[in-house]
Design a protein around this motif. Structure first.
Motif, mmCIF file in Angstrom:
data_model
loop_
_atom_site.group_PDB
_atom_site.id
_atom_site.type_symbol
_atom_site.label_atom_id
_atom_site.label_comp_id
_atom_site.label_asym_id
_atom_site.label_seq_id
_atom_site.Cartn_x
_atom_site.Cartn_y
_atom_site.Cartn_z
ATOM 1 N N PRO A 11 31.405 53.389 37.608
ATOM 2 C CA PRO A 11 31.075 52.703 36.359
ATOM 3 C C PRO A 11 30.051 51.597 36.615
ATOM 4 O O PRO A 11 29.998 51.033 37.704
ATOM 5 N N TYR A 12 29.256 51.301 35.612
ATOM 6 C CA TYR A 12 28.208 50.293 35.716
ATOM 7 C C TYR A 12 28.817 48.898 35.842
ATOM 8 O O TYR A 12 29.820 48.580 35.234
ATOM 9 N N VAL A 14 30.043 47.056 38.620
ATOM 10 C CA VAL A 14 31.249 46.856 39.417
ATOM 11 C C VAL A 14 31.274 45.425 39.947
ATOM 12 O O VAL A 14 30.315 44.934 40.517
ATOM 13 N N THR A 28 35.067 46.035 36.445
ATOM 14 C CA THR A 28 33.661 45.943 36.048
ATOM 15 C C THR A 28 33.396 44.637 35.310
ATOM 16 O O THR A 28 34.324 43.939 34.892
ATOM 17 N N ARG A 32 36.889 45.986 32.346
ATOM 18 C CA ARG A 32 37.659 47.217 32.461
ATOM 19 C C ARG A 32 37.995 47.499 33.921
ATOM 20 O O ARG A 32 37.313 47.045 34.831
ATOM 21 N N HIS A 34 38.817 50.799 36.541
ATOM 22 C CA HIS A 34 38.764 52.248 36.752
ATOM 23 C C HIS A 34 39.407 52.544 38.099
ATOM 24 O O HIS A 34 39.274 51.758 39.036
ATOM 25 N N PRO A 55 36.503 58.391 38.669
ATOM 26 C CA PRO A 55 36.915 57.091 38.124
ATOM 27 C C PRO A 55 37.415 57.226 36.689
ATOM 28 O O PRO A 55 36.699 57.680 35.812
ATOM 29 N N SER A 56 38.666 56.868 36.486
ATOM 30 C CA SER A 56 39.307 56.976 35.178
ATOM 31 C C SER A 56 39.709 55.586 34.701
ATOM 32 O O SER A 56 40.153 54.763 35.501
ATOM 33 N N PRO A 57 39.588 55.327 33.395
ATOM 34 C CA PRO A 57 39.984 54.015 32.887
ATOM 35 C C PRO A 57 41.472 53.755 33.125
ATOM 36 O O PRO A 57 42.296 54.648 33.001
#
Length: 135
Positions: A11-12, A14, A28, A32, A34, A55-57
Motif C-alpha cells: 500500500p502507498y 507505508v 500507512t 490504515r 494491512h 496485503p489485506s486491510p
C-alpha cells in the motif's frame, strides 16, 4: 529469459512495518493497517482464511497507530485515541453485536468512523440473519 518473479505491491505511504514469525503488518500514512501471511488466528487479515496471500486491510483496531508488533501467532497495535470521537469509537467497538451492528454502522458512517463501519459490516456479513436465533 524471462522468469516468473513474485511481486508484492505494498500500500502507498507505508509508515511502519512489523514482521512476525510468518506474517507481516504495515501501517500507512492514512492510518490504515494491512497484513499478509499466516492468518489462522486473524493476526494478519480480516478474512477467515489460514493465509493472506497479499496485503489485506486489517480493521481490528481504532485510533491513530503508534507502534506495531508481530510475533508467532499474534499481532499487537498500540494506538492513541486523541479525541473524544476516537474514545467513543473504542467504547462502541466493544459493544457491537449482531443485533445492533446495523444501527451502530449507520451512526459510524455518518460520523466518519471508517474502522467502526468496517467492523460492523464484517460482523453483519458473518451473521447474515442479524443474530436472530431459530430457537
Amino acid at each position: 529469459m524471462l522468469r516468473n518473479m513474485p511481486v508484492l505491491v505494498l500500500p502507498y505511504g507505508v509508515k511502519q512495518v512489523a514482521c512476525g514469525h510468518s506474517h507481516t503488518l504495515v501501517s500507512t500514512q492514512d492510518g490504515r493497517i494491512h497484513g499478509w501471511g499466516y492468518n489462522s488466528y486473524g493476526q494478519a487479515a480480516n478474512e477467515k482464511c489460514t493465509y493472506a496471500w497479499y496485503p489485506s486491510p486489517v480493521d481490528w483496531c481504532v485510533g491513530e497507530v503508534r507502534k506495531l508488533a508481530a510475533g508467532g501467532g499474534h499481532s499487537a497495535v498500540l494506538t492513541d485515541a486523541c479525541s473524544l470521537k476516537e474514545l467513543c469509537e473504542f467504547i462502541l467497538a466493544d459493544s457491537v453485536t449482531p443485533w445492533n451492528a446495523s444501527m451502530i454502522e449507520d451512526v459510524a458512517y455518518r460520523s466518519g468512523s471508517d474502522s467502526l463501519v468496517r467492523l460492523c459490516e464484517r460482523l453483519r456479513k458473518s451473521h447474515p440473519d442479524g443474530g436472530i436465533c431459530d430457537c
